[in-house]
Design an enzyme around this catalytic site. Structure first.
Site, PDB file in Angstrom:
ATOM      1  N   ASN A   8       0.862  -1.179   0.000  1.00 12.33           N
ATOM      2  CA  ASN A   8       0.000   0.000   0.000  1.00 12.33           C
ATOM      3  C   ASN A   8       0.901   1.232   0.000  1.00 12.33           C
ATOM      4  O   ASN A   8       1.497   1.564   1.015  1.00 12.33           O
ATOM      5  CB  ASN A   8      -0.894  -0.027   1.253  1.00 12.33           C
ATOM      6  CG  ASN A   8      -1.715   1.241   1.408  1.00 12.33           C
ATOM      7  OD1 ASN A   8      -1.773   2.082   0.493  1.00 12.33           O
ATOM      8  ND2 ASN A   8      -2.355   1.410   2.556  1.00 12.33           N
ATOM      9  N   LYS A  10       0.121   4.283  -0.309  1.00  9.24           N
ATOM     10  CA  LYS A  10      -0.513   5.482   0.261  1.00  9.24           C
ATOM     11  C   LYS A  10      -0.322   6.673  -0.697  1.00  9.24           C
ATOM     12  O   LYS A  10      -0.249   6.466  -1.905  1.00  9.24           O
ATOM     13  CB  LYS A  10       0.025   5.749   1.671  1.00  9.24           C
ATOM     14  CG  LYS A  10      -0.085   4.473   2.544  1.00  9.24           C
ATOM     15  CD  LYS A  10       0.133   4.667   4.002  1.00  9.24           C
ATOM     16  CE  LYS A  10      -0.025   3.322   4.715  1.00  9.24           C
ATOM     17  NZ  LYS A  10       0.105   3.395   6.145  1.00  9.24           N
ATOM     18  N   HIS A  97      -9.370   1.126   5.273  1.00 14.68           N
ATOM     19  CA  HIS A  97      -8.075   1.338   5.914  1.00 14.68           C
ATOM     20  C   HIS A  97      -8.244   2.290   7.109  1.00 14.68           C
ATOM     21  O   HIS A  97      -9.055   3.212   7.049  1.00 14.68           O
ATOM     22  CB  HIS A  97      -7.084   1.919   4.901  1.00 14.68           C
ATOM     23  CG  HIS A  97      -5.678   1.908   5.418  1.00 14.68           C
ATOM     24  ND1 HIS A  97      -5.195   2.869   6.266  1.00 14.68           N
ATOM     25  CD2 HIS A  97      -4.669   1.018   5.231  1.00 14.68           C
ATOM     26  CE1 HIS A  97      -3.929   2.578   6.571  1.00 14.68           C
ATOM     27  NE2 HIS A  97      -3.588   1.460   5.954  1.00 14.68           N
ATOM     28  N   GLU A 169      -4.971  -5.080  10.809  1.00 11.34           N
ATOM     29  CA  GLU A 169      -4.003  -3.981  10.919  1.00 11.34           C
ATOM     30  C   GLU A 169      -4.283  -3.201  12.194  1.00 11.34           C
ATOM     31  O   GLU A 169      -5.088  -2.251  12.182  1.00 11.34           O
ATOM     32  CB  GLU A 169      -4.151  -3.017   9.726  1.00 11.34           C
ATOM     33  CG  GLU A 169      -3.639  -3.543   8.431  1.00 11.34           C
ATOM     34  CD  GLU A 169      -3.035  -2.424   7.569  1.00 11.34           C
ATOM     35  OE1 GLU A 169      -1.930  -2.628   7.060  1.00 11.34           O
ATOM     36  OE2 GLU A 169      -3.654  -1.354   7.412  1.00 11.34           O
ATOM     37  N   GLY A 175       2.802   2.452  10.785  1.00 12.61           N
ATOM     38  CA  GLY A 175       3.717   3.577  10.613  1.00 12.61           C
ATOM     39  C   GLY A 175       4.468   3.958  11.881  1.00 12.61           C
ATOM     40  O   GLY A 175       5.067   5.030  11.952  1.00 12.61           O
ATOM     41  N   SER A 215       3.803  -1.930  10.337  1.00 14.54           N
ATOM     42  CA  SER A 215       5.265  -1.890  10.523  1.00 14.54           C
ATOM     43  C   SER A 215       5.954  -3.185  10.093  1.00 14.54           C
ATOM     44  O   SER A 215       6.889  -3.647  10.748  1.00 14.54           O
ATOM     45  CB  SER A 215       5.609  -1.543  11.972  1.00 14.54           C
ATOM     46  OG  SER A 215       5.159  -0.233  12.281  1.00 14.54           O
TER      47      SER A 215
HETATM   48  P1  13P Z   1       3.250   0.529   7.667  1.00 13.96           P
HETATM   49  O1  13P Z   1       3.765  -0.764   7.072  1.00 13.96           O
HETATM   50  O2  13P Z   1       3.952   1.736   7.170  1.00 13.96           O
HETATM   51  O3  13P Z   1       3.144   0.433   9.162  1.00 13.96           O
HETATM   52  O4  13P Z   1       1.752   0.697   7.126  1.00 13.96           O
HETATM   53  C1  13P Z   1       0.874  -0.360   7.209  1.00 13.96           C
HETATM   54  C2  13P Z   1      -0.338  -0.019   6.440  1.00 13.96           C
HETATM   55  O5  13P Z   1      -1.068   0.894   6.771  1.00 13.96           O
HETATM   56  C3  13P Z   1      -0.611  -0.802   5.227  1.00 13.96           C
HETATM   57  O6  13P Z   1      -1.906  -0.590   4.783  1.00 13.96           O
END
Ligand code: 13P
Length: 254
Positions: A8, A10, A97, A169, A175, A215
């Site tokens: 993802n 983003k 999400h 998640e 993050g 993460s």
């Molecule tokens: P990170 O891997 O940056 O923690 O993000 C996870 C995420 O939101 C995937 O959709």
């Protein structure tokens, strides 16, 4: 079953950067990697990335996903993109999400309609569920995830379950570098499967695809993909780093 490794991206990458990123990942991926890889670039880059994927060595292992879709097929909804509009472009759509739930105030009732919109157009929804830190500290993780699933899957039939992916998640792990302990992920995947079983029957609980996200890095990826019942990973930050993402892909089938 093949592991599903979803990136993802983003709101990162220009279209040119997006094309370069998939090219670089492809160059590092081993022919024996054995996973299905889904790239979810920004919507602006979908078309170019799709064309680029078709030129790559391991193209048969790649699919494309969109990061969000609207729940209606068409209409006066400025700025939105519908499943009907991208059905020829993508195979997957991330739905619900936590960033959309938190920043854009998406509710489970809307998420349920988005799941239904995806299925109407043969797009596999990757439905994200997970608790916040406050909910976790209050001991409510399981209830939160079960409540989300109950509403989010409200329009789905048992047969449609094979066309859905659920991603656990936990919001506090996204993050932050504060990745979930594999034992906790195992337990929560059990909760998710148990709830699907309650809603749709035993076979469906066992077969629905469930991923972990939060993460994920090359150093911890394997500790999740080796959990029985964990079908893959939803990767954020590390998925826009071609070295890290290709490593995660290469590690995941072992
Ligand atoms: P990170 O891997 O940056 O923690 O993000 C996870 C995420 O939101 C995937 O959709």
């Amino acid at each position: 079953m093949k592991k599903l490794i979803v990136g993802n991206w983003k709101m990162f990458t220009t279209t040119a950067e997006a094309e370069l990123l998939v090219e670089r990942v492809d160059a590092k991926v081993l022919p024996t990697h054995g996973s299905e890889v889904v790239f979810c670039p920004p919507a602006t880059a979908l078309e170019n990335v799709k064309a680029k994927l078709n030129t790559l060595k391991h193209k048969q292992s790649y699919s494309l996903g969109i990061q969000n879709i609207y729940d209606q097929d068409e209409g006066p909804f400025t700025g939105e993109i519908s499943a009907a509009q991208v059905k020829d472009l993508v195979n997957y759509a991330i739905v619900g999400h936590s960033e959309r739930r938190r920043i854009f105030a998406e509710r489970d009732t809307e998420i349920a309609k988005k799941v239904a919109a995806c299925l109407r157009h043969n797009i596999t929804p990757i439905l994200c569920v997970g608790e916040t830190l406050a909910e976790r500290e209050a001991g409510h993780s399981k209830r939160v995830v079960v409540d989300q699933l109950t509403v989010d899957l409200g329009y789905m039939t048992a047969q449609e379950l094979e066309n859905i992916v659920i991603a656990y998640e936990p919001v506090w792990a996204i993050g932050t570098g504060n990745f979930a302990k594999p034992d906790d992920v195992r337990e929560m995947i059990g909760v998710i499967r148990g709830h699907i079983e309650e809603l749709y029957g035993e076979i469906h609980g066992a077969h629905v695809r469930v991923l972990y996200g939060g993460s994920v890095e090359p150093e911890n990826a394997r500790s999740y993909t080796r959990i029985a019942g964990c079908d893959g990973l939803l990767v954020g930050g590390a998925s826009i780093n071609y070295i890290k993402f290709s490593e995660i892909i290469n590690l995941s089938h072992r």
